[in-house]
Motif scaffolding. Structure first.
Motif, PDB file in Angstrom:
ATOM      1  N   GLU A   1       1.384   4.369  -3.127  1.00  0.00           N
ATOM      2  CA  GLU A   1       0.383   5.551  -2.545  1.00  0.00           C
ATOM      3  C   GLU A   1       0.800   6.627  -3.515  1.00  0.00           C
ATOM      4  OE1 GLU A   1       0.113   5.358   2.213  1.00  0.00           O
ATOM      5  OE2 GLU A   1       1.856   6.196   1.312  1.00  0.00           O
TER       6      GLU A   1
ATOM      7  N   ARG B   1       0.705  -1.110  -0.156  1.00  0.00           N
ATOM      8  CA  ARG B   1      -0.191  -0.128   0.092  1.00  0.00           C
ATOM      9  C   ARG B   1       0.806   1.187  -0.166  1.00  0.00           C
ATOM     10  NH1 ARG B   1      -5.075   1.093   4.267  1.00  0.00           N
ATOM     11  NH2 ARG B   1      -5.796   2.960   3.000  1.00  0.00           N
ATOM     12  N   THR B   2       1.996   1.236   0.846  1.00  0.00           N
ATOM     13  CA  THR B   2       2.918   2.328   0.920  1.00  0.00           C
ATOM     14  C   THR B   2       3.682   2.565  -0.472  1.00  0.00           C
ATOM     15  OG1 THR B   2       3.241   2.105   3.325  1.00  0.00           O
ATOM     16  CG2 THR B   2       5.205   3.336   1.900  1.00  0.00           C
TER      17      THR B   2
END
Length: 242
Positions: free
Chosen positions: A203, A199-200
């Motif tokens: 982003e 997810r990071t």
């Protein structure tokens, strides 16, 4: 071709922005199968849409073709003479794997593989265009231009398949859909660390929008009709007709 397991984010690391590099190309079939709910349903339906919308002596485009799954589905289901599939990706690593994949399957419709940005791809005489989880990696301010170029180069009666990860307009429902997607990934063997680090990584490079924004933009671009035909959690697919 052997399917390798996606373990890119299995160990703690300094997370860089997600990139379709050689590491991703090597494990992409496993990654997308375990990360994108409904992916096989979308591919299956693309085959049905090809039988319905491919026009004789026209071009079929797969923009952001990755390893060529959508390309092969269109080739398998195309019944029209004189067609060509133009498959575009700006990742050399992905295209090299796509070429190996495509040559493993026979088919009559020729495929033109191009390593370039889809923004630079001229769309002409198109009866079908596929953007399968591709537009979300284009800067939002460029997306209308991309869709307008597609619409302008599309034949009357042509079809665009646009699949996207979406952001629900209601923040509460958006959190629900994200949580359900994370449960999907856990069920497919991803750890909390993998989910968090992936997810990071995404982003800054994948900027999602609402279904309503996507539908409004398609209308602005020149498509006469557009509708969501499929949604699973925060992933959806839209059919737009010229």
């Amino acid at each position: 071709m052997t399917r390798l397991t996606d373990n890119i984010y299995a160990s703690e690391q300094q997370v860089a922005d997600f990139n379709f590099d050689q590491r991703v190309a090597d494990v992409f079939p496993d990654m997308i199968q375990r990360s994108v709910p409904g992916y096989q349903t979308i591919l299956h339906t693309l085959g049905l849409l090809t039988e319905r919308y491919a026009q004789a002596n026209s071009n079929l485009y797969d923009l952001g073709c990755s390893l060529g799954a959508a390309t092969l589905m269109m080739r398998r289901h195309n019944k029209q003479p004189g067609c060509q599939i133009v498959s575009v990706d700006n990742s050399k690593a992905m295209l090299e794997r796509a070429e190996q994949h495509i040559h493993s399957y026979r088919g009559d419709t020729p495929i033109d593989l191009r390593c370039q940005n889809l923004q630079d791809t001229e769309i002409t005489n198109a009866s079908m265009v596929v953007l399968n989880f591709t537009l979300q990696f284009i800067e939002p301010e460029q997306r209308l231009d991309v869709l307008s170029q597609i619409a302008a180069g599309m034949n009357q009666g042509g079809m665009l398949l646009l699949s996207e990860k979406i952001q629900h307009a209601d923040p509460v429902m958006n959190d629900v859909l994200i949580d359900l997607h994370h449960e999907f990934k856990r069920a497919n063997g991803y750890s909390e660390l993998e989910i968090s680090q992936k997810r990071t990584a995404l982003e800054n490079v994948m900027k999602t929008e609402s279904v309503e924004t996507n539908l409004q933009r398609l209308q602005q671009a020149g498509f006469a009709h557009a509708s969501v035909w499929y949604q699973s959690y925060n992933f959806c697919s839209i059919i737009a007709l010229k």
